[in-house]
Every structure is written in C-alpha cells, then in structure tokens.
Design a protein around this motif. Structure first.
Motif, PDB file in Angstrom:
ATOM      1  N   ALA A  23       0.794  -1.183  -0.046  1.00 42.70           N
ATOM      2  CA  ALA A  23      -0.079  -0.056  -0.091  1.00 42.70           C
ATOM      3  C   ALA A  23       0.871   1.133   0.016  1.00 42.70           C
ATOM      4  N   GLY A  24       2.196   1.362   0.572  1.00 37.74           N
ATOM      5  CA  GLY A  24       2.923   2.330   0.773  1.00 37.74           C
ATOM      6  C   GLY A  24       3.502   2.630  -0.626  1.00 37.74           C
ATOM      7  N   HIS A  25       4.030   1.656  -1.387  1.00 36.94           N
ATOM      8  CA  HIS A  25       4.435   1.963  -2.674  1.00 36.94           C
ATOM      9  C   HIS A  25       3.408   2.450  -3.583  1.00 36.94           C
ATOM     10  N   ALA A  26       2.200   1.959  -3.559  1.00 36.10           N
ATOM     11  CA  ALA A  26       1.245   2.516  -4.510  1.00 36.10           C
ATOM     12  C   ALA A  26       0.733   3.659  -3.926  1.00 36.10           C
ATOM     13  N   ALA A  27       0.755   4.101  -2.860  1.00 30.63           N
ATOM     14  CA  ALA A  27       0.430   5.346  -2.435  1.00 30.63           C
ATOM     15  C   ALA A  27       1.477   6.390  -2.795  1.00 30.63           C
ATOM     16  N   SER A  28       2.724   6.067  -2.808  1.00 29.43           N
ATOM     17  CA  SER A  28       3.859   6.864  -3.343  1.00 29.43           C
ATOM     18  C   SER A  28       3.843   7.058  -4.924  1.00 29.43           C
ATOM     19  N   TYR A  29       3.638   5.923  -5.620  1.00 30.09           N
ATOM     20  CA  TYR A  29       3.321   6.356  -7.034  1.00 30.09           C
ATOM     21  C   TYR A  29       2.212   7.319  -7.453  1.00 30.09           C
ATOM     22  N   TYR A  30       1.363   7.243  -6.708  1.00 34.73           N
ATOM     23  CA  TYR A  30      -0.068   8.138  -7.085  1.00 34.73           C
ATOM     24  C   TYR A  30      -0.208   9.374  -6.116  1.00 34.73           C
ATOM     25  N   GLY A  31       0.867   9.672  -5.184  1.00 39.59           N
ATOM     26  CA  GLY A  31       0.736  10.691  -4.449  1.00 39.59           C
ATOM     27  C   GLY A  31      -0.423  10.891  -3.370  1.00 39.59           C
ATOM     28  N   LEU A  32      -0.783   9.563  -2.814  1.00 40.43           N
ATOM     29  CA  LEU A  32      -1.899   9.629  -2.004  1.00 40.43           C
ATOM     30  C   LEU A  32      -1.508   9.258  -0.515  1.00 40.43           C
ATOM     31  N   SER A  34      -0.729  11.017   1.757  1.00 42.53           N
ATOM     32  CA  SER A  34       0.740  11.972   1.999  1.00 42.53           C
ATOM     33  C   SER A  34       1.034  11.917   3.567  1.00 42.53           C
ATOM     34  N   PHE A  35       0.217  11.731   4.489  1.00 43.83           N
ATOM     35  CA  PHE A  35       0.830  11.422   5.895  1.00 43.83           C
ATOM     36  C   PHE A  35       1.402  10.188   6.066  1.00 43.83           C
ATOM     37  N   THR A  36       1.690   9.361   5.070  1.00 39.38           N
ATOM     38  CA  THR A  36       2.538   8.170   5.067  1.00 39.38           C
ATOM     39  C   THR A  36       3.778   8.153   4.475  1.00 39.38           C
ATOM     40  N   GLN A  37       4.217   9.239   3.682  1.00 37.41           N
ATOM     41  CA  GLN A  37       5.043   9.512   2.812  1.00 37.41           C
ATOM     42  C   GLN A  37       5.964  10.532   3.227  1.00 37.41           C
ATOM     43  N   TRP A  38       7.322  10.604   2.784  1.00 38.76           N
ATOM     44  CA  TRP A  38       8.177  11.470   2.901  1.00 38.76           C
ATOM     45  C   TRP A  38       7.761  12.729   2.079  1.00 38.76           C
ATOM     46  N   PRO A  39       7.883  14.171   2.594  1.00 36.25           N
ATOM     47  CA  PRO A  39       8.690  14.532   3.733  1.00 36.25           C
ATOM     48  C   PRO A  39       7.595  14.701   4.977  1.00 36.25           C
ATOM     49  N   ASN A  40       6.280  14.340   4.842  1.00 35.87           N
ATOM     50  CA  ASN A  40       5.410  14.570   5.724  1.00 35.87           C
ATOM     51  C   ASN A  40       5.536  13.375   6.992  1.00 35.87           C
ATOM     52  N   SER A  41       6.063  12.469   6.637  1.00 34.84           N
ATOM     53  CA  SER A  41       6.528  11.482   7.476  1.00 34.84           C
ATOM     54  C   SER A  41       7.635  10.517   6.829  1.00 34.84           C
ATOM     55  N   PRO A  42       8.206   9.730   7.568  1.00 40.38           N
ATOM     56  CA  PRO A  42       9.339   8.770   7.011  1.00 40.38           C
ATOM     57  C   PRO A  42       8.255   7.612   6.311  1.00 40.38           C
ATOM     58  N   TYR A  43       8.922   7.208   5.100  1.00 42.74           N
ATOM     59  CA  TYR A  43       8.202   6.241   4.193  1.00 42.74           C
ATOM     60  C   TYR A  43       7.468   5.057   5.130  1.00 42.74           C
ATOM     61  N   ILE A  44       6.138   4.983   5.208  1.00 42.91           N
ATOM     62  CA  ILE A  44       5.689   3.873   5.900  1.00 42.91           C
ATOM     63  C   ILE A  44       6.328   2.407   5.299  1.00 42.91           C
ATOM     64  N   GLN A  45       6.544   2.231   4.090  1.00 42.53           N
ATOM     65  CA  GLN A  45       6.811   1.141   3.258  1.00 42.53           C
ATOM     66  C   GLN A  45       8.208   0.772   4.028  1.00 42.53           C
ATOM     67  N   PHE A 317      -4.279   3.257  -7.491  1.00 39.57           N
ATOM     68  CA  PHE A 317      -3.994   2.697  -6.244  1.00 39.57           C
ATOM     69  C   PHE A 317      -4.510   1.338  -6.066  1.00 39.57           C
ATOM     70  N   CYS A 318      -5.705   1.181  -5.943  1.00 39.64           N
ATOM     71  CA  CYS A 318      -6.401  -0.002  -6.256  1.00 39.64           C
ATOM     72  C   CYS A 318      -6.155  -1.182  -7.103  1.00 39.64           C
ATOM     73  N   VAL A 319      -5.744  -0.624  -8.175  1.00 42.64           N
ATOM     74  CA  VAL A 319      -5.584  -1.502  -9.287  1.00 42.64           C
ATOM     75  C   VAL A 319      -4.159  -2.112  -8.854  1.00 42.64           C
ATOM     76  N   MET A 320      -3.324  -1.259  -8.345  1.00 43.52           N
ATOM     77  CA  MET A 320      -1.992  -1.623  -8.101  1.00 43.52           C
ATOM     78  C   MET A 320      -1.924  -2.777  -6.997  1.00 43.52           C
ATOM     79  N   CYS A 321      -2.608  -2.270  -5.939  1.00 47.94           N
ATOM     80  CA  CYS A 321      -2.624  -3.114  -4.917  1.00 47.94           C
ATOM     81  C   CYS A 321      -3.237  -4.567  -5.148  1.00 47.94           C
ATOM     82  N   CYS A 322      -4.675  -4.439  -5.659  1.00 43.14           N
ATOM     83  CA  CYS A 322      -5.348  -5.783  -6.277  1.00 43.14           C
ATOM     84  C   CYS A 322      -4.268  -6.641  -7.292  1.00 43.14           C
TER      85      CYS A 322
END
Length: 365
Positions: A23-32, A34-45, A317-322
C-alpha cells in the motif's frame, strides 16, 4: 517455546507489514496518503521493512534455538531449509519478470536498462546484491536488496547458533566460505556502509533470548506499557527522522523499540490474540506475504511508467494493490504454499545421491 499470544502477535505483524509495504509503494506512485510518505513522515513502506528485519531475527533465533536440541539438526539442515524457503518463491518470480519486462518495455525505454541483463539476473539468483556486494537488483524489482540482506544474515547467524556436522571436506570448506561472505556483510553493515538493518536483525534475535530467559520478568507490565507508549510517541519527533525518509540507525532503533517492548509483553499473556474465526484467513495471508513482497514492485513500476490512471489516482492505487495481490496469490499457490513439499522432495533426492556416490569403505581403506 513461544506462547500462543506471542506467535499470533508476530504473525499479525508480518501480515500487516507485508501489506503496508504494498500500500505504501502504491500510495507513493500516485501521491496519495501523504501522511505516510516523505517529507510528511518517514516512508511507511520503509518502516515496515524495519519490522520485517526485527521479525526475521527473532524468528531465526527461536528456530535455531528450538531445533538445535534435535538429534542430527545441524547447520547444513538449517541452511538447506532456509535456502528452500528463500529461493523456491524467488527464482520463479525472477524468471517471470525477466519475461514480462521484455514485453512491458518493448515500446518504451526500460527504466533500469543496465540492470536488465543476463549477468545481473544470475547475480540476483544467488543474491549477490548491494551490501556487501556492489551488484544491482535485476530489472525493476528494487526491493530485492532486503531479501539478499536477510539471506546473508541467515548464513552468518546459523554458524554461530549451530554446528557444521561431519561432512566431506569440500562441503565443509564451502560452508566456511559462505560464512566468510556473510561476515563481510555484517561488518559493513555494523560500520555504517549498509542501511543499518543488520543491527535491527540482531536486536530481534536478542529479543528472543530476553523472552526465553525471562530477563525482564522483574519489570512490571505497567512499566512496559508506559515505556511502549513513550517509545511510540518519540516516532513523531521529526528531528529524528532519516534524512531521505527511509533508513538511519536512529530511526531504525526508534521503530524497533516498541517492537521489543510489545514482544516482551506478549510473552506474558497466556491467551489467544487472534479470534478463532480469523485464524484461518490470517494464517493464509501470512503464507503468501513473502511472494507478495517479491511480486508487487515491478508491476507497480510498469503501471506507473505506462501512465495508467493518471487522472484517477485512487483507481490506480486499487489496481496496483489488487493486481499485486492477484499475481502474488497465483505464484504463491504454485510455489510458496508448496515449498515444504519441494524441499522434502529435493532433500530426499540429495540424500539418495549422497548415498549412491558415497565411497565404499573396505578393510584396506
């Protein structure tokens, strides 16, 4: 032995962490998210990968410690078992993406053309990857570096925890050579040339012995709960975050501290954590988690570079994860779910081969 609560807790951590990586990688690709991604936080993945290394160290230490009392269980047995666990799912995924990437990038430039070749493929087959080696990961499967790190840690720790049983001198020297290669990784990681995840792995191993020996039994549970709450709150202090949002020795330790404390607490609870109706689904998810980690990234890379779902990020995001989940389940059904069957069959063939070609001892020899 682990109590049921601890084994349930570790299983849940592994399942959650593996799906967070996806989910973290998929969110990073689509900019979703953001609270789980840098620079708002360390990458959750990346933080989930830190959890993997803690769990791996704890599990391997427990495995070696519990099995070395078994008659005949040696370093060779351990290494063979771990090799089957790692390589039976890994090699088919490497072959699959060697083929798929050829078709994926026929009409567009490959993002890592220098790493998509036969030489790099075989370097990845044998997990000769960065830290300590300078080789690249194959194609677009960038997360494979972490699998290689765990593999070399297995080799190193196995020699420390188990003995090399009597065997022919060539095999013995080969095992010693492997240990030497693994030692180079451990030294480089400890002196800061890697991502400092080897240190977390050994902390996980040490946590097993803390739980086993009851070293922390004198500490009240409420003190551990308070310490856990404090350690989690420290994670929100931005000044200790890694500079690039991935890994640093301080951040790795900060993520690991609550894992140590909660694992110790789990060892004190004699009950089930996972409700009975959920045991089957959770265990099933745990069985494909490794294949999911192996499969997801190249598929996401292609979907992103092909420009799909630019105007519908949540759909992307959903297509990537599924899509990652479907592919992982298809591969795991053939390989990861059945790796013990393949392992046992291969062990039987090796045992038959060694007996067939063993030298015949006579009174003259």
């Amino acid at each position: 032995m682990l109590n049921r609560f601890t084994s349930d807790y570790l299983l849940l951590l592994r399942v959650i962490a593996s799906h967070i990586v996806v989910a973290g990688h998929a969110a990073s690709y689509y900019g979703l998210m953001s609270f789980t991604q840098w620079p708002n936080s360390p990458y959750i993945q990346s933080s989930a990968v830190i959890i993997f290394f803690f769990l791996s160290g704890f599990t391997i230490a427990w495995l070696c410690d519990s099995r070395r009392t078994n008659s005949g269980y040696s370093y060779q047995n351990f290494l063979f078992d771990r090799a089957c666990r790692i390589f039976i799912p890994l090699i088919p995924v490497l072959i699959l993406y060697a083929v798929l990437e050829y078709f994926f990038y026929r009409s567009t430039e490959h993002p890592y053309p220098k790493s998509y070749d036969v030489k790099t493929f075989f370097e990845n087959i044998f997990l000769l990857l960065p830290e300590p080696f300078s080789n690249d990961t194959f194609g677009t499967n960038r997360p494979l570096w972490s699998v290689a790190q765990e593999w070399w840690l297995y080799i190193f720790y196995g020699v420390l925890a188990l003995t090399i049983s009597k065997t022919n001198r060539y095999l013995k020297w080969g095992l010693i050579g492997l240990f030497g290669a693994s030692l180079s990784f451990v030294v480089l990681d400890v002196i800061g040339k890697g991502k400092d995840l080897g240190i977390i792995w050994f902390i996980g191993a040490g946590t097993w012995f803390l739980v086993k020996k009851g070293v922390t039994n004198s500490i009240k549970s409420y003190v551990l709960i308070i310490a856990t709450a404090i350690s989690i709150s420290i994670m929100f202090i931005s000044s200790i975050w890694p500079e690039d949002g991935t890994y640093s020795i301080i951040w790795n330790l900060v993520v690991t501290l609550p894992l140590i404390l909660t694992t110790i607490l789990a060892g004190r609870l004699n009950r089930e954590l996972i409700p009975k109706p959920a045991v089957g689904p959770i265990e099933y998810m745990g069985q494909y988690s490794y294949t999911l980690y192996l499969c997801h990234y190249p598929l996401m890379e292609f979907i992103s570079r092909a420009g799909f779902f630019k105007d519908a990020p949540w759909m992307g995001f959903c297509v990537m994860c599924c899509g990652s989940l479907v592919l992982a389940l298809a591969m795991a059904t053939i390989f990861e779910f059945r790796y013990k069957i393949y392992r046992d069959a291969l062990w039987g063939k090796l045992a038959h081969f060694s007996q067939k070609y063993a030298p015949v001892r006579t009174s003259e020899t």
